[in-house]
Enzyme design. Structure first.
Site, PDB file in Angstrom:
ATOM      1  N   CYS A   1      -5.095  -5.586   1.459  1.00  0.00           N
ATOM      2  CA  CYS A   1      -5.642  -4.565   0.563  1.00  0.00           C
ATOM      3  C   CYS A   1      -6.834  -5.041  -0.246  1.00  0.00           C
ATOM      4  CB  CYS A   1      -4.548  -4.063  -0.367  1.00  0.00           C
ATOM      5  SG  CYS A   1      -3.058  -3.556   0.509  1.00  0.00           S
TER       6      CYS A   1
ATOM      7  N   HIS B   1      -6.801  -2.215  -9.449  1.00  0.00           N
ATOM      8  CA  HIS B   1      -6.141  -2.111  -8.151  1.00  0.00           C
ATOM      9  C   HIS B   1      -4.919  -1.196  -8.236  1.00  0.00           C
ATOM     10  CE1 HIS B   1      -4.986  -3.247  -4.119  1.00  0.00           C
ATOM     11  NE2 HIS B   1      -3.779  -3.584  -4.537  1.00  0.00           N
TER      12      HIS B   1
ATOM     13  N   GLU C   1      -1.179  -6.674 -13.159  1.00  0.00           N
ATOM     14  CA  GLU C   1      -2.607  -6.470 -13.385  1.00  0.00           C
ATOM     15  C   GLU C   1      -2.923  -6.273 -14.862  1.00  0.00           C
ATOM     16  OE1 GLU C   1      -6.412  -4.183 -11.399  1.00  0.00           O
ATOM     17  OE2 GLU C   1      -4.391  -3.477 -10.945  1.00  0.00           O
TER      18      GLU C   1
ATOM     19  N   LYS D   1      -6.623   5.360  -7.299  1.00  0.00           N
ATOM     20  CA  LYS D   1      -5.558   5.531  -6.299  1.00  0.00           C
ATOM     21  C   LYS D   1      -4.576   6.632  -6.701  1.00  0.00           C
ATOM     22  CE  LYS D   1      -5.428   0.804  -4.386  1.00  0.00           C
ATOM     23  NZ  LYS D   1      -6.365   0.105  -5.292  1.00  0.00           N
TER      24      LYS D   1
ATOM     25  N   HIS E   1      -3.553   4.929  -1.425  1.00  0.00           N
ATOM     26  CA  HIS E   1      -4.002   3.553  -1.188  1.00  0.00           C
ATOM     27  C   HIS E   1      -4.598   3.429   0.206  1.00  0.00           C
ATOM     28  CE1 HIS E   1      -4.450  -0.625  -1.239  1.00  0.00           C
ATOM     29  NE2 HIS E   1      -3.222  -1.031  -1.489  1.00  0.00           N
TER      30      HIS E   1
ATOM     31  N   PHE F   1      -1.591  -8.179   0.208  1.00  0.00           N
ATOM     32  CA  PHE F   1      -0.535  -8.983   0.804  1.00  0.00           C
ATOM     33  C   PHE F   1      -1.105 -10.332   1.242  1.00  0.00           C
ATOM     34  CE2 PHE F   1       2.444  -5.358   2.429  1.00  0.00           C
ATOM     35  CZ  PHE F   1       2.721  -5.023   1.122  1.00  0.00           C
TER      36      PHE F   1
END
Length: 416
Positions: free
Chosen positions: A167, A307, A318, A339, A344, A404
């Protein structure tokens, strides 16, 4: 705000996108500022048996933009990349400019690549035998296909790269493009990311690892970053492309400049293959490196496109990163997660959100975070639920992406 004077300055001169909110930049930005959602119920036949039945489907199908024969030779991820690149290329004014194509590059990322081509051809193999597998399957499914197709379209003969960092891929593509220009390897780079993974297998896999929200309510309200009721992300699809250019080259041809790319930070967590470091240490280092490379102070930052995917752990981590890097100035920064509206986009997320970050800085307006009805008390950030004006003057904005494998990328943009 003073960027490093000794570094070659890199600017954004064109942008293009196709995503769940719109088939171009103008439509997307209008929808973002209004706080509209592109998430909806899936009407595919396979969705009836899927554990999750919603997603952020593309708003405008590539078939409405691309010539039919050309589109059939491209995986859906490459189709998205081409639509976004075509808009960005036209927007930059480079289509009619005389340029050295040996100094034109591409950095087009993807987190998964041509997964729909791979899986559909495997179905063909099982049902009809090896002779019926498409001879175009490999050039369609390879992860660097979108970058290669974009390079063919614009005639890019410098480096054509495909960062693959889950991502964080799209934001890493922008960072790589910045490096290529600063190192003198290119004058212009088309940078961004693309993803097309709304398919029964990826959706089942994400759902079974408890990453996707299984909220069966109104699909437009399911993606809810930082909300106490968040329970996972919503899968989206699409692409974003930015034209990065050395300031010298851009000014020599009289180009319109949206913003400056000040710097980037890239780190890894080395913590878990899927879960972020709960204390956000890797992301914190990425943001600090982006600030240091950019030569800016925390007080210069007025906006962050986070994010924040709507997952229980990631959103909290975050928030910790933002406070750790900006200190007392964190309270003065307007933070958003687009998002909440798009879902996403995986490998395309960082690129689309970079476009949103640039436009927020350019227009001095932050898009809202929608569906934030009950903010998690552990989140101490200024997150408006309607569009918010940003302060005037020289300023910077950050775009964060985490993926990831522990990938962390932060890119800093500056006003011009």
């Amino acid at each position: 705000m003073t960027a490093h004077p000794e570094r070659k300055r890199v600017v954004v001169t064109g942008m293009g996108t196709t995503n769940p909110l719109g088939g171009d930049v103008a439509t997307t930005w209008e929808a973002m500022v209004k706080g509209q959602s592109g998430v909806r119920h899936l009407d595919d036949e396979w969705a009836a048996e899927a554990p999750v039945k919603i997603a952020g489907r593309i708003a405008v199908e590539p078939s409405e933009v691309l010539e039919r024969v050309r589109a059939r030779r491209l995986d859906r991820s490459s189709q998205f990349a081409m639509v976004a690149a075509m808009e960005a290329w036209a927007d930059s004014g480079l289509a009619d400019a005389e340029i050295d194509h040996d100094r034109l590059g591409v950095a087009m990322a993807s987190g998964i690549g041509g997964v729909t081509t791979l899986l559909s051809n495997y179905d063909t193999l099982l049902e009809k035998g090896p002779r019926r597998v498409s001879p175009l399957a490999v050039p369609m499914l390879m992860p660097n296909a979108p970058a290669a197709q974009v390079s063919l379209y614009v005639g890019a003969r410098a480096a054509v790269n495909t960062p693959v960092s889950a991502c964080a891929s799209g934001n890493e593509g922008i960072s790589l493009a910045l490096d290529q220009i600063r190192l003198g390897r290119a004058d212009i780079v088309l940078a961004g990311g693309t993803e097309a993974a709304i398919h029964p297998l990826p959706m089942a896999a994400f759902a079974n690892m408890m990453a996707l929200s299984k909220n069966a309510g109104d699909p437009t309200t399911v993606s809810r970053p930082w909300d106490s009721a968040r329970d996972g992300f919503v899968l989206g699809e699409g692409a974003g492309v930015l034209v990065l250019e050395s300031e010298e080259h851009a000014k020599a041809r009289g180009a319109r400049i949206y913003a400056e790319v000040l710097g980037a930070g890239i780190t890894a967590d080395a913590h878990d293959i899927a879960q972020p470091d709960p204390e956000g240490r890797g992301g914190t280092r990425a943001i600090r490196r982006a600030l240091a490379e950019s030569g800016i102070e925390p007080s210069d930052v007025i906006h962050i496109n986070a994010h924040a995917t709507s997952t229980p752990q990631g959103d909290i981590a975050e928030g910790l990163m933002i406070h750790a890097t900006l200190g007392s100035h964190a309270d003065d920064v307007v933070v958003t997660s687009t998002k909440s509206m798009t879902g996403h986009l995986l490998g395309g997320a960082g690129a689309l959100e970079a476009i949103a970050t640039v436009l927020a800085l350019h227009h001095r307006v932050s898009p809202p975070t929608i569906n934030l009805d009950d903010k998690d008390p552990r989140v101490e950030l200024d997150i408006p639920t309607t569009a918010r004006d940003l302060r005037p003057g020289d300023a910077a904005a950050l775009n964060n992406s985490f993926g990831f494998g522990g990938a962390n990328v932060a890119v800093a943009f500056g006003s011009v």
